[in-house]
Design an enzyme around this catalytic site. Sequence first.
Site, PDB file in Angstrom:
ATOM      1  N   LYS A  52       0.885  -1.272   0.115  1.00  0.00           N
ATOM      2  CA  LYS A  52      -0.185   0.023  -0.065  1.00  0.00           C
ATOM      3  C   LYS A  52       1.008   1.295   0.064  1.00  0.00           C
ATOM      4  O   LYS A  52       0.592   2.074  -0.726  1.00  0.00           O
ATOM      5  CB  LYS A  52      -0.798  -0.007   1.327  1.00  0.00           C
ATOM      6  CG  LYS A  52      -2.217  -0.966   0.868  1.00  0.00           C
ATOM      7  CD  LYS A  52      -2.773  -1.405   2.241  1.00  0.00           C
ATOM      8  CE  LYS A  52      -3.857  -2.446   2.083  1.00  0.00           C
ATOM      9  NZ  LYS A  52      -4.241  -3.022   3.207  1.00  0.00           N
ATOM     10  N   GLN A  96      -5.065  -1.851   9.358  1.00  0.00           N
ATOM     11  CA  GLN A  96      -4.802  -3.036   8.916  1.00  0.00           C
ATOM     12  C   GLN A  96      -5.338  -4.288   9.846  1.00  0.00           C
ATOM     13  O   GLN A  96      -4.874  -4.483  10.948  1.00  0.00           O
ATOM     14  CB  GLN A  96      -3.287  -3.558   8.576  1.00  0.00           C
ATOM     15  CG  GLN A  96      -2.925  -4.829   7.981  1.00  0.00           C
ATOM     16  CD  GLN A  96      -3.514  -4.703   6.462  1.00  0.00           C
ATOM     17  OE1 GLN A  96      -3.290  -3.923   5.801  1.00  0.00           O
ATOM     18  NE2 GLN A  96      -4.060  -5.915   5.941  1.00  0.00           N
ATOM     19  N   ASP A 119     -11.657   2.488   3.847  1.00  0.00           N
ATOM     20  CA  ASP A 119     -11.872   0.812   3.788  1.00  0.00           C
ATOM     21  C   ASP A 119     -13.579   0.957   3.795  1.00  0.00           C
ATOM     22  O   ASP A 119     -13.918  -0.265   3.366  1.00  0.00           O
ATOM     23  CB  ASP A 119     -11.512   0.348   4.994  1.00  0.00           C
ATOM     24  CG  ASP A 119     -10.245  -0.640   4.508  1.00  0.00           C
ATOM     25  OD1 ASP A 119     -10.033  -0.842   3.248  1.00  0.00           O
ATOM     26  OD2 ASP A 119      -9.461  -1.199   5.458  1.00  0.00           O
TER      27      ASP A 119
END
Length: 281
Positions: A52, A96, A119
């Site tokens: 990322k 994460q 997200d």
Amino acid sequence: MGIIDGKMVASQIKENITTEVQSLKKKTGKSPGLAVVLVGDDPASAVYVRNKNKTCNNIGFQSFENILPANTSESELLNLIHELNNDEKVNGILVQLPLPNHIASKKILEAINPQKDVDGFHLENVGRLVTGHSLFKPCTPAGIIKLLDKYDVEIEGKNAVIIGRSNIVGKPVAFLLLERNATVTICHSRTKNLSNLTRSADILIAAIGKPNFVTADMVKDNSVVIDVGINRLAGKLVGDVDFSSVVKKASLITPVPGGVGPMTIAMLMENTFRAFKNSLK
Ligand code: NAP
């Protein structure tokens, strides 16, 4: 028979974002910022975070890496989220998952400012998605829809069958397909006569986490098969679909790797770019 090239589609998306970022930077002096938070030293998560950050750097985003030890407390992590919420340079925040067991993931995800929740996991954003007013679509499901569109797969009126009902893939992709007027069936581990249902699918999406689970006899001729699974088998990455047999039956299929995976990161970048543009308004 055709193989969907997710890597190529993802590259095009990232190229377009790069060009737009450059021109907005000239106008505003600002560039999008993504903060990635990793707690602990899970090797798979570390790889995802590295990728990322690398992608951010390649496309002209600022990336803010926050790597914390496994024994970080819930309140320390909450404090970091509050700091990132208040940091103007940070447009998107990604925590994460999975987090260590002593930290309640739900509490952490709910602490993220929904405007920075790239997200799409905050309950406010889940509610928006379900009611058809999404701000950020979760990345993997959004990537799947983008691939179907890029390959001119008609969604409206089609039977879409999803195997898997997770909050990050199965459920959100079901709502996105419903929004596009597909007739949607969601299957899971308690589903009876799974093969009968999957054989009715014009679009079959496998998000199970079991290597080569979907075999050719479960698939309708000329259907479109999207394989979300990422499994390690004998040192190789394989999907949830038995690619070598299903490729002969499907009209289109995503490979693993190189199908849905690259799209997930591209959609994360797209969501962060959207958050950035919203912040300029
Ligand atoms: P998950 O949370 O473990 O969910 C798996 C789902 O599969 C569950 O709903 C489960 O049913 C269902 N299932 C398990 N065994 C089954 C069976 N025998 N028959 C029918 N359904 C069955 O997994 P996930 O997070 O959605 O991820 C799924 C896969 O996608 C994993 O391999 C993951 O690594 C991969 N993934 C890839 C990306 C990407 O970017 N490509 C992103 C996210 C995930 P129950 O609910 O009844 O248990």
